[in-house]
Design a protein around this motif. Sequence first.
Motif, PDB file in Angstrom:
ATOM      1  N   ALA A   1      43.284  10.169   1.596  1.00  0.00           N
ATOM      2  CA  ALA A   1      41.955   9.857   1.073  1.00  0.00           C
ATOM      3  C   ALA A   1      41.793   8.353   0.867  1.00  0.00           C
ATOM      4  N   ALA A   2      42.837   7.696   0.335  1.00  0.00           N
ATOM      5  CA  ALA A   2      42.805   6.255   0.073  1.00  0.00           C
ATOM      6  C   ALA A   2      44.226   5.767  -0.088  1.00  0.00           C
ATOM      7  N   ALA A   3      44.409   4.449  -0.021  1.00  0.00           N
ATOM      8  CA  ALA A   3      45.752   3.873  -0.112  1.00  0.00           C
ATOM      9  C   ALA A   3      46.341   3.990  -1.507  1.00  0.00           C
ATOM     10  N   ASP A   4      45.503   4.261  -2.513  1.00  0.00           N
ATOM     11  CA  ASP A   4      45.990   4.375  -3.884  1.00  0.00           C
ATOM     12  C   ASP A   4      45.754   5.772  -4.449  1.00  0.00           C
ATOM     13  N   ALA A   5      45.575   6.765  -3.566  1.00  0.00           N
ATOM     14  CA  ALA A   5      45.349   8.150  -3.999  1.00  0.00           C
ATOM     15  C   ALA A   5      46.470   9.025  -3.458  1.00  0.00           C
ATOM     16  N   PRO A   6      46.760  10.145  -4.122  1.00  0.00           N
ATOM     17  CA  PRO A   6      47.820  11.031  -3.617  1.00  0.00           C
ATOM     18  C   PRO A   6      47.557  11.467  -2.182  1.00  0.00           C
ATOM     19  N   VAL A   7      48.615  11.454  -1.393  1.00  0.00           N
ATOM     20  CA  VAL A   7      48.540  11.912  -0.002  1.00  0.00           C
ATOM     21  C   VAL A   7      49.077  13.340   0.051  1.00  0.00           C
ATOM     22  N   VAL A   8      48.341  14.216   0.701  1.00  0.00           N
ATOM     23  CA  VAL A   8      48.765  15.603   0.834  1.00  0.00           C
ATOM     24  C   VAL A   8      49.666  15.725   2.057  1.00  0.00           C
ATOM     25  N   VAL A   9      50.884  16.198   1.841  1.00  0.00           N
ATOM     26  CA  VAL A   9      51.857  16.388   2.918  1.00  0.00           C
ATOM     27  C   VAL A   9      51.991  17.883   3.158  1.00  0.00           C
ATOM     28  N   ARG A  10      51.686  18.302   4.385  1.00  0.00           N
ATOM     29  CA  ARG A  10      51.801  19.720   4.715  1.00  0.00           C
ATOM     30  C   ARG A  10      52.722  19.895   5.919  1.00  0.00           C
ATOM     31  N   SER A  11      53.455  20.995   5.886  1.00  0.00           N
ATOM     32  CA  SER A  11      54.257  21.362   7.043  1.00  0.00           C
ATOM     33  C   SER A  11      53.362  22.088   8.026  1.00  0.00           C
ATOM     34  N   ALA A  12      53.393  21.655   9.286  1.00  0.00           N
ATOM     35  CA  ALA A  12      52.572  22.317  10.293  1.00  0.00           C
ATOM     36  C   ALA A  12      53.073  23.721  10.585  1.00  0.00           C
ATOM     37  N   THR A  13      54.337  24.007  10.193  1.00  0.00           N
ATOM     38  CA  THR A  13      54.909  25.338  10.416  1.00  0.00           C
ATOM     39  C   THR A  13      54.666  26.255   9.237  1.00  0.00           C
ATOM     40  N   ASP A  14      54.773  25.714   8.024  1.00  0.00           N
ATOM     41  CA  ASP A  14      54.658  26.525   6.815  1.00  0.00           C
ATOM     42  C   ASP A  14      53.440  26.076   6.016  1.00  0.00           C
ATOM     43  N   GLY A  15      52.321  26.731   6.235  1.00  0.00           N
ATOM     44  CA  GLY A  15      51.091  26.336   5.557  1.00  0.00           C
ATOM     45  C   GLY A  15      51.055  26.686   4.094  1.00  0.00           C
ATOM     46  N   GLU A  16      52.050  27.467   3.611  1.00  0.00           N
ATOM     47  CA  GLU A  16      52.053  27.851   2.204  1.00  0.00           C
ATOM     48  C   GLU A  16      52.635  26.757   1.307  1.00  0.00           C
ATOM     49  N   LEU A  17      53.270  25.759   1.898  1.00  0.00           N
ATOM     50  CA  LEU A  17      53.866  24.670   1.118  1.00  0.00           C
ATOM     51  C   LEU A  17      52.956  23.462   1.148  1.00  0.00           C
ATOM     52  N   THR A  18      52.573  22.969  -0.029  1.00  0.00           N
ATOM     53  CA  THR A  18      51.753  21.762  -0.149  1.00  0.00           C
ATOM     54  C   THR A  18      52.460  20.787  -1.077  1.00  0.00           C
ATOM     55  N   THR A  19      52.555  19.532  -0.651  1.00  0.00           N
ATOM     56  CA  THR A  19      53.186  18.502  -1.466  1.00  0.00           C
ATOM     57  C   THR A  19      52.251  17.309  -1.578  1.00  0.00           C
ATOM     58  N   LEU A  20      52.114  16.777  -2.789  1.00  0.00           N
ATOM     59  CA  LEU A  20      51.367  15.538  -3.008  1.00  0.00           C
ATOM     60  C   LEU A  20      52.371  14.417  -3.228  1.00  0.00           C
ATOM     61  N   VAL A  21      52.155  13.305  -2.548  1.00  0.00           N
ATOM     62  CA  VAL A  21      53.021  12.133  -2.701  1.00  0.00           C
ATOM     63  C   VAL A  21      52.151  10.943  -3.046  1.00  0.00           C
ATOM     64  N   MET A  22      52.511  10.236  -4.111  1.00  0.00           N
ATOM     65  CA  MET A  22      51.739   9.080  -4.549  1.00  0.00           C
ATOM     66  C   MET A  22      52.206   7.826  -3.817  1.00  0.00           C
ATOM     67  N   PRO A  23      51.309   7.150  -3.087  1.00  0.00           N
ATOM     68  CA  PRO A  23      51.704   5.879  -2.460  1.00  0.00           C
ATOM     69  C   PRO A  23      52.069   4.849  -3.529  1.00  0.00           C
ATOM     70  N   THR A  24      52.786   3.836  -3.101  1.00  0.00           N
ATOM     71  CA  THR A  24      53.123   2.738  -3.998  1.00  0.00           C
ATOM     72  C   THR A  24      52.318   1.507  -3.591  1.00  0.00           C
ATOM     73  N   ALA A  25      52.398   0.467  -4.393  1.00  0.00           N
ATOM     74  CA  ALA A  25      51.664  -0.768  -4.081  1.00  0.00           C
ATOM     75  C   ALA A  25      52.206  -1.375  -2.792  1.00  0.00           C
ATOM     76  N   ILE A  26      51.314  -1.899  -1.966  1.00  0.00           N
ATOM     77  CA  ILE A  26      51.717  -2.565  -0.733  1.00  0.00           C
ATOM     78  C   ILE A  26      52.336  -3.911  -1.088  1.00  0.00           C
ATOM     79  N   PRO A  27      53.567  -4.187  -0.617  1.00  0.00           N
ATOM     80  CA  PRO A  27      54.188  -5.483  -0.924  1.00  0.00           C
ATOM     81  C   PRO A  27      53.275  -6.622  -0.458  1.00  0.00           C
ATOM     82  N   ASN A  28      53.365  -7.750  -1.189  1.00  0.00           N
ATOM     83  CA  ASN A  28      52.466  -8.857  -0.834  1.00  0.00           C
ATOM     84  C   ASN A  28      52.839  -9.455   0.517  1.00  0.00           C
TER      85      ASN A  28
END
Length: 381
Positions: free
Chosen positions: A348-375
């Motif tokens: 959705a955005a560089a500072d919003a949780p990214v949804v990680v899904r397995s293309a094989t197992d649609g029942e598993l959903t993981t949210l991963v929070m991006p970190t700050a982009i190094p300068n």
Amino acid sequence: MAGDGLITIGGLARACGLTASALRFYDDCGLLVPVRVDEATGYRYYSEAQVECGVMIRRLRGIGVSLEVVSEILNGDAARAGRLLDEHVAELAQRAREAAAVARVIKEEIGAGVVLSAAVLAAAIEQVRSAAALDREIPVLAGVLVESDADSVTLTATDRYRLSTRATVPVRPSGVAWSMVVDAGELGGIGSWLRGLDEVIVRAPDEGLVLTGGDSERRCGTIDEAFPDYRAMLAGLGAVRTRVVVGRDALLAVLEGGAAPVVFAVDQSGLLATCDRQLRPGSPGSLGSPGSFGSPYSPGSPGYTDPLARLHIPATVTGPGIELAFSPTTLRPALVSAIGPEIMLDIAAADAPVVVRSATDGELTTLVMPTAIPNSKEYGA
């Protein structure tokens, strides 16, 4: 007592532990017939020798032997009586096993037990448990939320930077909704046990989570705190602007061997990953590979060495380009727990949780929070 050494029905009843009405019944069916009946009064009289017979009848009837078989035992020889008793005991044992099986099912139903595939539950635990916090600064985050309803059993864990949730379909639902937070450390030790079973019964009594399979069970302690409202978190995610379908192993190769953030520049050509360390030797597109983005020698500059490692990863990208960064310690476990060769990333955005899904197992959903982009100075821009 009566005269001539005879015993009244009341006396015989007391002597052999039967009631007078039972003795009348046994007389009527020919099992224990009195030696004399007074024609005038109808009183029944028995011999003292019949006391032993009355005791035998009481004991046989006490273990459920039918009247027909009691008669055969009393009137047959010792060998036949022994065979009849063995057959009756075997029948009782079989009925006891059947009764125990029925009782287990009833107890499971009463106790809100839900039946799951043991292999599916083991995989779900492995996928979700790694998202639980390793420290106990916030105790509930060191647990896994287990929820059961009419349609599914769902496992969820989060350490604030990552959230994983997996729904499983029961073999037999319990029809009773319940939820509890189970200590993630205790769940970690039951995977090998589950993989040795076909099915497992999951119950949630007051003392914790109980898993029963085969002839054994496992118990896991709970954490008595409210779990974060992860459904509100999922519902509050922003609209997906960029979707990426990418090879799982290629992403994992970039994340190996370091903890510094990895920057991903996403566009229609795929992903350009940049990190401040050498990639695994021999990785496609890694430093030193022909045609790589991060070749250590730039054309026209003999001996020049780029301090950064850059890797181009082919991917299918839908939506606008974006740049975002991840900590390997956050993103890598999410990829490891996924199943199959391809991963889907909803951004959705560089500072919003990214949804990680397995293309094989649609029942598993993981949210991963991006970190700050190094300068730009750190990453040589």
